[in-house]
Motif scaffolding. Structure first.
Motif, short mmCIF file in Angstrom:
data_model
loop_
_atom_site.label_atom_id
_atom_site.label_comp_id
_atom_site.label_asym_id
_atom_site.label_seq_id
_atom_site.Cartn_x
_atom_site.Cartn_y
_atom_site.Cartn_z
N GLY A 1 -14.30 1.53 -5.22
CA GLY A 1 -15.36 0.89 -4.07
C GLY A 1 -15.10 -0.51 -3.25
O GLY A 1 -14.57 -1.18 -4.60
N PRO A 2 -15.65 -1.20 -2.63
CA PRO A 2 -15.24 -2.35 -2.54
C PRO A 2 -16.62 -3.39 -3.45
O PRO A 2 -15.47 -4.50 -3.93
N GLU A 3 -17.39 -2.93 -4.46
CA GLU A 3 -17.99 -3.69 -4.92
C GLU A 3 -17.09 -3.74 -6.62
O GLU A 3 -17.00 -5.59 -6.64
N GLU A 4 -16.03 -2.79 -6.47
CA GLU A 4 -15.48 -2.29 -8.08
C GLU A 4 -14.18 -3.45 -7.99
O GLU A 4 -13.67 -4.25 -8.60
N LEU A 5 -13.58 -3.46 -6.35
CA LEU A 5 -12.69 -4.47 -6.23
C LEU A 5 -12.60 -5.41 -6.16
O LEU A 5 -12.07 -5.86 -6.57
N GLY A 6 -13.63 -5.56 -5.25
CA GLY A 6 -13.93 -7.50 -5.27
C GLY A 6 -13.20 -7.74 -4.34
O GLY A 6 -12.31 -7.46 -3.59
N ASP A 7 -13.89 -9.09 -3.72
CA ASP A 7 -13.31 -9.38 -2.52
C ASP A 7 -11.73 -9.95 -2.07
O ASP A 7 -10.72 -9.56 -1.46
N ALA A 8 -11.32 -10.43 -4.06
CA ALA A 8 -9.90 -10.44 -3.58
C ALA A 8 -8.68 -9.84 -3.57
O ALA A 8 -8.01 -9.36 -2.13
N LYS A 9 -8.71 -8.33 -4.28
CA LYS A 9 -8.24 -7.08 -3.92
C LYS A 9 -8.40 -6.96 -3.10
O LYS A 9 -7.72 -6.13 -2.43
N LEU A 10 -9.28 -6.85 -2.33
CA LEU A 10 -10.26 -5.36 -1.03
C LEU A 10 -9.23 -6.24 -0.01
O LEU A 10 -8.56 -5.42 1.16
N ARG A 11 -8.26 -7.64 0.08
CA ARG A 11 -8.13 -8.48 0.89
C ARG A 11 -6.34 -7.98 1.15
O ARG A 11 -5.65 -7.67 1.27
N GLU A 12 -5.86 -7.92 -0.50
CA GLU A 12 -4.15 -6.62 -0.61
C GLU A 12 -4.78 -5.62 -0.15
O GLU A 12 -3.51 -5.50 0.83
N VAL A 13 -5.81 -5.02 -0.66
CA VAL A 13 -5.23 -3.70 -0.16
C VAL A 13 -5.73 -3.47 1.17
O VAL A 13 -4.61 -2.71 1.56
N ARG A 14 -6.58 -4.83 1.85
CA ARG A 14 -6.29 -4.45 3.49
C ARG A 14 -5.27 -4.50 4.19
O ARG A 14 -4.55 -3.94 4.82
N HIS A 15 -4.25 -5.67 3.21
CA HIS A 15 -2.95 -6.10 3.61
C HIS A 15 -1.30 -4.97 3.46
O HIS A 15 -0.59 -4.22 4.25
N GLU A 16 -1.99 -4.02 2.20
CA GLU A 16 -0.95 -2.70 1.99
C GLU A 16 -1.49 -1.42 3.22
O GLU A 16 -0.18 -1.33 3.38
N MET A 17 -2.22 -1.35 3.22
CA MET A 17 -2.84 -0.35 4.59
C MET A 17 -1.87 -1.01 5.38
O MET A 17 -1.59 -0.24 6.22
N ALA A 18 -1.97 -2.27 5.79
CA ALA A 18 -1.56 -2.61 7.04
C ALA A 18 -0.10 -2.33 7.22
O ALA A 18 0.72 -2.06 8.14
N ASP A 19 0.74 -2.78 5.93
CA ASP A 19 2.14 -2.48 6.07
C ASP A 19 2.94 -0.84 6.24
O ASP A 19 3.14 -0.40 6.34
N VAL A 20 1.83 -0.03 5.36
CA VAL A 20 1.75 1.47 5.38
C VAL A 20 1.84 1.88 6.89
O VAL A 20 2.50 2.83 7.53
N LEU A 21 0.73 1.64 7.94
CA LEU A 21 0.52 1.79 9.15
C LEU A 21 1.68 1.04 10.15
O LEU A 21 2.24 1.74 10.81
N VAL A 22 2.10 -0.18 9.63
CA VAL A 22 3.28 -0.64 10.56
C VAL A 22 4.24 0.54 10.28
O VAL A 22 5.36 0.87 11.29
N TYR A 23 4.77 0.71 9.03
CA TYR A 23 6.16 1.49 8.42
C TYR A 23 5.76 2.82 9.51
O TYR A 23 7.24 3.51 9.86
N LEU A 24 4.90 3.52 9.59
CA LEU A 24 4.31 4.87 10.31
C LEU A 24 4.26 5.26 11.73
O LEU A 24 5.16 5.70 12.45
N VAL A 25 3.34 4.13 12.41
CA VAL A 25 4.14 3.17 13.30
C VAL A 25 5.61 3.02 14.17
O VAL A 25 6.04 3.74 14.73
N ARG A 26 6.12 2.54 13.26
CA ARG A 26 7.77 2.10 13.03
C ARG A 26 8.62 3.84 13.27
O ARG A 26 9.53 3.75 14.06
N LEU A 27 8.17 4.33 12.38
CA LEU A 27 8.44 6.27 12.03
C LEU A 27 8.42 6.72 13.37
O LEU A 27 9.31 7.12 13.62
N ALA A 28 7.33 6.67 13.65
CA ALA A 28 6.95 7.37 14.87
C ALA A 28 7.75 6.84 16.29
O ALA A 28 8.41 7.79 16.90
N ASP A 29 8.03 5.99 16.59
CA ASP A 29 8.72 5.17 17.75
C ASP A 29 9.68 6.05 17.13
O ASP A 29 10.38 6.20 18.32
N LYS A 30 11.01 5.67 15.65
CA LYS A 30 12.66 6.00 15.89
C LYS A 30 12.03 7.79 16.40
O LYS A 30 13.33 8.09 16.76
#
Lengths: 122, 122, 122, 122
Positions: free
Chosen positions: D56-85
């Motif tokens: 949860g957010p409180e166990e993650l902490g702000d710095a890790k949550l930011r990294e998590v958000r970026h990894e989630m973005a990477d997942v979505l980017v590749y998913l959207v790209r695969l859908a495009d192809k």
């Protein structure tokens, strides 16, 4: 005999146990967490290959091959650790699974074909 | 000595080689494809644990534990096969990696703490 | 504006929420469990491609493409659910990450090259 | 209507296309490679959670949550790209899959239970 105290896999188990105990990390090593860590290491291994053609030694190059070797070691460490926690004999597990695989993929039927076994049932 | 012809890991390598050769599947076994298959098997292993609390034997139950054992076997089979194709000595790779791990995670510094080594550098 | 109540991603979030609430499954949806389930679904997607050459539509065939579409849906469902639990705006997250990616991989420097950004630092 | 040119998912698709074209990276984006990259990013996301209790957010902490958000973005980017192809409409794919999920996991039957649908068949 497959599980002599001095077998490769048993020696690795002992090596990992010592490493973990020295750090008091057993508390984090639930089977669930170990299965997660194993998957993460497998993906880190895969990352080295993802944009390559086939990933053979000449395409990898020496520096990447060294990193690949280390990721493979990490995968084995977590697998051996998980086996330890679940009391699984890895060698016997492979022997048992290979019997099932031979039944699912009869050599004369699947030769040169990579489709999954259930695709043959149709 | 770690790599005697009759070591566990060498015997597994031979077992997998025979299985693959009988089916003429070597053509599919590029390192890239094997790393992919290894990751897929690791995730299938993880799937058994994903909604559990910790995944210990009593929470898993006998039927699931059997499936888990088989998924662990699949992971090891692909790891051994990848090592074969890349000419990696898995036992030596773990020994080599453990030296690096000992340097990265000094026991007295990380005891009881699961944070990654780079978090200690700060 | 990116997050109008009727945006695609917000509608998916609502759709998944309803599905989960009807089944009282929220209790299983810790961020940790959802990240695990997401990885498992991604690997199930990968499994369809692992022995193929490139996985284009003609190599996949219609039946497999349908399964692939369903696995992609599963990945998106868990990603949207994880975003919901962590209060992450997925659209904004991609925009934020793309700014970082543009800085890490300057177009004129990496054109036609797939190596990771840190390999350029050397 | 779900697929208006200015929907979130379509705007992400355009954003990713531009990024890829500027770098001439389309040549690396076979569906197989993209499925692999997607899995790797999902595992990098999972890595942040693997030793936590629930993430949860409180166990993650702000710095890790930011990294998590970026990894989630990477997942979505590749998913959207695969859908495009693969010319997949992600929103429609989720709607289609949810119909199947509703049939497989009837709410009144699975309420509060996380076992997979096939375990109910027994």
């Amino acid at each position: 005999m497959t599980n002599a105290a001095d077998s490769d896999l048993n020696r690795l188990r002992a090596l990992v146990r010592t490493f973990v105990d020295e750090r008091d990390w057993d508390q984090f090593h639930t089977p669930k967490n170990l299965a997660s860590a194993l998957t993460v290491e497998a993906a880190e291994l895969l990352e080295h290959f993802q944009w390559l053609q086939h990933g053979g030694p000449e395409e990898l190059g020496d520096a990447k091959l060294r990193e690949v070797r280390h990721e493979m070691a990490d995968v084995l460490v977590y697998l051996v650790r998980l086996a330890d926690k679940l009391d699984v004999d890895l060698f016997a597990a492979v022997e048992e699974k290979m019997v099932l695989n031979r039944a699912k993929y009869p050599a004369e039927q699947v030769r040169g074909d990579s489709r999954k076994y259930y695709e043959y049932k149709k």
